[in-house]
Design an enzyme around this catalytic site. Structure first.
Site, PDB file in Angstrom:
ATOM      1  N   ARG A  35       5.665  -8.396  -0.985  1.00 22.75           N
ATOM      2  CA  ARG A  35       5.195  -9.782  -1.033  1.00 22.75           C
ATOM      3  C   ARG A  35       5.258 -10.259  -2.476  1.00 22.75           C
ATOM      4  NH1 ARG A  35       0.048  -8.320   2.492  1.00 22.75           N
ATOM      5  NH2 ARG A  35       0.548  -6.414   1.379  1.00 22.75           N
ATOM      6  N   SER A  69      -2.823  -8.313   6.655  1.00 25.83           N
ATOM      7  CA  SER A  69      -3.669  -7.926   7.797  1.00 25.83           C
ATOM      8  C   SER A  69      -5.141  -8.166   7.462  1.00 25.83           C
ATOM      9  CB  SER A  69      -3.468  -6.457   8.145  1.00 25.83           C
ATOM     10  OG  SER A  69      -2.137  -6.207   8.495  1.00 25.83           O
ATOM     11  N   HIS A 123       5.035  -8.784   8.703  1.00 23.64           N
ATOM     12  CA  HIS A 123       5.591  -7.483   9.114  1.00 23.64           C
ATOM     13  C   HIS A 123       6.782  -7.688  10.057  1.00 23.64           C
ATOM     14  CE1 HIS A 123       1.268  -5.791   8.650  1.00 23.64           C
ATOM     15  NE2 HIS A 123       1.964  -5.277   7.667  1.00 23.64           N
ATOM     16  N   LYS A 153      -7.234   3.863   3.966  1.00 23.02           N
ATOM     17  CA  LYS A 153      -7.924   2.641   4.394  1.00 23.02           C
ATOM     18  C   LYS A 153      -8.552   2.894   5.763  1.00 23.02           C
ATOM     19  CE  LYS A 153      -4.246  -0.519   2.857  1.00 23.02           C
ATOM     20  NZ  LYS A 153      -3.247  -1.421   3.441  1.00 23.02           N
TER      21      LYS A 153
END
Ligand code: ADP
Length: 159
Positions: free
Chosen positions: A90, A128, A17, A41
């Site tokens: 990514r 994460s 990030h 989430k």
């Protein structure tokens, strides 16, 4: 003035990030990194904890602001005078979700564009969730997260 918002869960912020944020801060006049509070989430850290950890991690980035928001990302962008949403990519696995999100946001507000940045290969695989998994088993996450996050997660999982 070209303002971009960089929205996300940041649960917690990682070096991936941060790399996106740093590049964004070189391209735009101002970048507002904003913790989204309404992601489906379930978050591990509270929005306040996530904001504090970001603040502790962005030393040296003068044109970066940290905030949190609820509701639609495009409405938050308008509120902040931003025409750009910054997101990181990514692998191909991110692409489908990010493309759908970007097109949904364009449909909601055609003047707001999403700009994607790709991290350095050494940060590309970091997420994460894996960071939390590793930390929960007492593993070393210092290569993947800023020092403040490393210290904080160690304390959280030691409890
Ligand atoms: P969200 O729940 O909104 O996807 P995340 O905190 O998981 O929030 O991610 C925020 C943004 O940062 C997303 O665009 C995600 O693809 C990107 N991102 C996450 N990790 C990395 C990484 N290691 N390298 C590049 N971009 C990343």
């Amino acid at each position: 003035m070209k303002i971009a918002i960089y929205p996300g869960s940041f649960d917690p912020i990682t070096k991936g990030h941060l790399d996106v944020l740093k590049t964004g801060s070189e391209i735009f006049d101002k970048v507002i990194i904003a913790v989204s509070q309404n992601s489906e989430k379930k978050s591990f850290l509270t929005a306040e904890e996530r904001v504090n950890l970001i603040k502790l991690s962005i030393g040296g980035l003068e044109n970066v602001e940290v905030d949190s928001f609820e509701g639609l990302t495009v409405e938050y962008a308008k509120l902040k005078g931003a025409k750009v949403i910054l997101r990181g990519l990514r692998a191909v696995s991110d692409f489908e979700y990010e493309m759908q999100l970007s097109q949904t946001n364009s449909a909601l507000s055609e003047h707001i564009k999403t700009v994607f940045l790709i991290t350095k290969p050494k940060y590309n695989f970091i997420s994460s969730s894996t960071v939390k998994d590793i930390a929960s088993f007492g593993g070393d996450i210092s290569k993947f997260v800023p020092e403040s996050v490393n210290d904080y997660l160690k304390k959280q999982f030691a409890k």
